[in-house]
Scaffold this motif. Structure first.
Motif, mmCIF file in Angstrom:
data_model
loop_
_atom_site.group_PDB
_atom_site.id
_atom_site.type_symbol
_atom_site.label_atom_id
_atom_site.label_comp_id
_atom_site.label_asym_id
_atom_site.label_seq_id
_atom_site.Cartn_x
_atom_site.Cartn_y
_atom_site.Cartn_z
ATOM 1 N N VAL A 33 -30.299 21.107 -36.828
ATOM 2 C CA VAL A 33 -30.412 22.075 -35.748
ATOM 3 C C VAL A 33 -31.711 21.845 -34.999
ATOM 4 O O VAL A 33 -32.666 21.292 -35.547
ATOM 5 N N SER A 34 -31.748 22.273 -33.745
ATOM 6 C CA SER A 34 -32.989 22.207 -32.971
ATOM 7 C C SER A 34 -32.913 23.187 -31.819
ATOM 8 O O SER A 34 -31.830 23.593 -31.393
ATOM 9 N N ALA A 35 -34.072 23.569 -31.365
ATOM 10 C CA ALA A 35 -34.195 24.444 -30.196
ATOM 11 C C ALA A 35 -35.534 24.138 -29.543
ATOM 12 O O ALA A 35 -36.496 23.743 -30.216
ATOM 13 N N GLU A 36 -35.583 24.306 -28.237
ATOM 14 C CA GLU A 36 -36.799 24.017 -27.482
ATOM 15 C C GLU A 36 -36.940 25.050 -26.382
ATOM 16 O O GLU A 36 -35.948 25.495 -25.809
ATOM 17 N N ALA A 37 -38.182 25.428 -26.103
ATOM 18 C CA ALA A 37 -38.440 26.400 -25.041
ATOM 19 C C ALA A 37 -39.793 26.128 -24.400
ATOM 20 O O ALA A 37 -40.718 25.647 -25.065
ATOM 21 N N ARG A 38 -39.879 26.444 -23.134
ATOM 22 C CA ARG A 38 -41.164 26.410 -22.423
ATOM 23 C C ARG A 38 -41.746 27.807 -22.525
ATOM 24 O O ARG A 38 -41.087 28.797 -22.205
ATOM 25 N N ILE A 39 -42.976 27.879 -23.012
ATOM 26 C CA ILE A 39 -43.664 29.157 -23.157
ATOM 27 C C ILE A 39 -44.837 29.157 -22.189
ATOM 28 O O ILE A 39 -45.632 28.219 -22.172
ATOM 29 N N GLU A 40 -44.916 30.187 -21.399
ATOM 30 C CA GLU A 40 -45.944 30.278 -20.360
ATOM 31 C C GLU A 40 -47.279 30.717 -20.947
ATOM 32 O O GLU A 40 -47.810 31.775 -20.615
ATOM 33 N N ALA A 41 -47.798 29.886 -21.827
ATOM 34 C CA ALA A 41 -49.104 30.134 -22.450
ATOM 35 C C ALA A 41 -49.679 28.787 -22.862
ATOM 36 O O ALA A 41 -48.928 27.851 -23.148
ATOM 37 N N PRO A 42 -51.012 28.664 -22.885
ATOM 38 C CA PRO A 42 -51.635 27.399 -23.297
ATOM 39 C C PRO A 42 -51.265 27.025 -24.729
ATOM 40 O O PRO A 42 -51.045 27.892 -25.576
ATOM 41 N N ALA A 43 -51.229 25.736 -24.997
ATOM 42 C CA ALA A 43 -50.839 25.232 -26.318
ATOM 43 C C ALA A 43 -51.698 25.829 -27.438
ATOM 44 O O ALA A 43 -51.184 26.127 -28.517
ATOM 45 N N GLU A 44 -52.988 26.029 -27.194
ATOM 46 C CA GLU A 44 -53.874 26.571 -28.220
ATOM 47 C C GLU A 44 -53.434 27.980 -28.630
ATOM 48 O O GLU A 44 -53.467 28.344 -29.798
ATOM 49 N N LYS A 45 -53.035 28.775 -27.649
ATOM 50 C CA LYS A 45 -52.599 30.142 -27.928
ATOM 51 C C LYS A 45 -51.266 30.136 -28.682
ATOM 52 O O LYS A 45 -51.066 30.895 -29.621
ATOM 53 N N VAL A 46 -50.362 29.266 -28.271
ATOM 54 C CA VAL A 46 -49.062 29.159 -28.934
ATOM 55 C C VAL A 46 -49.256 28.691 -30.372
ATOM 56 O O VAL A 46 -48.678 29.246 -31.307
ATOM 57 N N TRP A 47 -50.073 27.675 -30.568
ATOM 58 C CA TRP A 47 -50.334 27.155 -31.918
ATOM 59 C C TRP A 47 -50.929 28.243 -32.803
ATOM 60 O O TRP A 47 -50.535 28.388 -33.961
ATOM 61 N N ALA A 48 -51.874 29.002 -32.267
ATOM 62 C CA ALA A 48 -52.512 30.069 -33.047
ATOM 63 C C ALA A 48 -51.468 31.092 -33.496
ATOM 64 O O ALA A 48 -51.487 31.541 -34.655
ATOM 65 N N GLN A 49 -50.553 31.449 -32.618
ATOM 66 C CA GLN A 49 -49.516 32.416 -32.975
ATOM 67 C C GLN A 49 -48.527 31.813 -33.974
ATOM 68 O O GLN A 49 -48.138 32.438 -34.950
ATOM 69 N N LEU A 50 -48.130 30.581 -33.725
ATOM 70 C CA LEU A 50 -47.169 29.877 -34.574
ATOM 71 C C LEU A 50 -47.673 29.721 -36.007
ATOM 72 O O LEU A 50 -46.901 29.780 -36.956
ATOM 73 N N GLY A 100 -34.691 21.485 -37.465
ATOM 74 C CA GLY A 100 -34.398 21.844 -38.843
ATOM 75 C C GLY A 100 -33.273 21.007 -39.410
ATOM 76 O O GLY A 100 -32.452 20.453 -38.666
ATOM 77 N N GLU A 101 -33.260 20.932 -40.719
ATOM 78 C CA GLU A 101 -32.222 20.159 -41.398
ATOM 79 C C GLU A 101 -31.940 20.817 -42.743
ATOM 80 O O GLU A 101 -32.870 21.210 -43.455
ATOM 81 N N PHE A 102 -30.674 20.960 -43.048
ATOM 82 C CA PHE A 102 -30.229 21.524 -44.321
ATOM 83 C C PHE A 102 -29.376 20.478 -45.024
ATOM 84 O O PHE A 102 -28.471 19.914 -44.403
ATOM 85 N N THR A 103 -29.643 20.226 -46.310
ATOM 86 C CA THR A 103 -28.834 19.282 -47.076
ATOM 87 C C THR A 103 -28.522 19.872 -48.442
ATOM 88 O O THR A 103 -29.238 20.752 -48.931
ATOM 89 N N GLY A 104 -27.454 19.392 -49.033
ATOM 90 C CA GLY A 104 -27.031 19.845 -50.352
ATOM 91 C C GLY A 104 -25.545 20.112 -50.362
ATOM 92 O O GLY A 104 -24.919 20.290 -49.317
ATOM 93 N N ALA A 105 -24.970 20.143 -51.542
ATOM 94 C CA ALA A 105 -23.526 20.332 -51.682
ATOM 95 C C ALA A 105 -23.046 21.627 -51.027
ATOM 96 O O ALA A 105 -22.012 21.651 -50.361
ATOM 97 N N LYS A 149 -20.744 26.717 -39.586
ATOM 98 C CA LYS A 149 -21.255 28.085 -39.442
ATOM 99 C C LYS A 149 -22.765 28.130 -39.614
ATOM 100 O O LYS A 149 -23.459 28.860 -38.915
ATOM 101 N N LEU A 150 -23.275 27.351 -40.560
ATOM 102 C CA LEU A 150 -24.720 27.294 -40.787
ATOM 103 C C LEU A 150 -25.434 26.774 -39.549
ATOM 104 O O LEU A 150 -26.436 27.337 -39.111
ATOM 105 N N LYS A 151 -24.895 25.720 -38.959
ATOM 106 C CA LYS A 151 -25.503 25.139 -37.760
ATOM 107 C C LYS A 151 -25.531 26.159 -36.620
ATOM 108 O O LYS A 151 -26.552 26.328 -35.957
ATOM 109 N N ASP A 152 -24.432 26.859 -36.406
ATOM 110 C CA ASP A 152 -24.366 27.868 -35.340
ATOM 111 C C ASP A 152 -25.359 29.001 -35.591
ATOM 112 O O ASP A 152 -26.093 29.414 -34.688
ATOM 113 N N SER A 153 -25.391 29.500 -36.823
ATOM 114 C CA SER A 153 -26.272 30.611 -37.161
ATOM 115 C C SER A 153 -27.737 30.205 -37.064
ATOM 116 O O SER A 153 -28.567 30.940 -36.506
#
Length: 142
Positions: A4-21, A108-113, A121-125
């Protein structure tokens, strides 16, 4: 395997985003799958750091034991984890400066039996949860 993956543009400087993340005390405010850190987040975010996280995905609670296996301060951190039923999880968070804003990507990546039984369903969720998480993260950063 489910990727899975997702991407977004956040209207804030990278330093501020990293600090929150990387502020583990506020994960519940933006991370849609997070429920708690039983013993708190990592003492220091660095290669080899470990921590446990309680999560909920597809309505199921799970505890994941994480290890930081990729780290570049201000830009990237990746974690590998072991969850219930032999499920392995990988998440990578990337922040890229974009003028006065930032592009944030979560892979993200999920593996296992158990994953093969419900991969679709896992990918969608998980994809929906990543997109919700990025939306909430963006709201906290502006």
């Amino acid at each position: 395997m489910a990727e899975v993956s997702a991407e977004a543009r956040i209207e804030a400087p990278a330093e501020k985003v990293w600090a929150q993340l990387t502020d583990f005390s506020s994960y519940g405010e933006w991370n849609a799958t997070h429920t708690s850190f039983p013993a708190g987040g990592p003492d220091k975010l660095e290669l080899g750091a470990t921590y446990a996280e309680n999560m909920k995905l597809m309505g199921f609670p799970a505890e994941v034991a994480w290890t930081v296996d990729e780290f570049e301060a201000g830009r990237v951190f990746g974690v590998r984890g072991k969850g219930p039923m032999g499920v392995s999880v990988f998440n990578r968070y990337t922040v890229v400066p974009d003028g006065g804003a930032s592009t944030v990507r979560i892979d993200g990546e999920f593996t296992g039996a158990a994953v093969s039984l419900m991969a679709g369903k896992l990918k969608d969720s998980a994809t929906a949860a990543l997109n919700e998480s990025l939306r909430k993260l963006g709201g906290l950063c502006v």
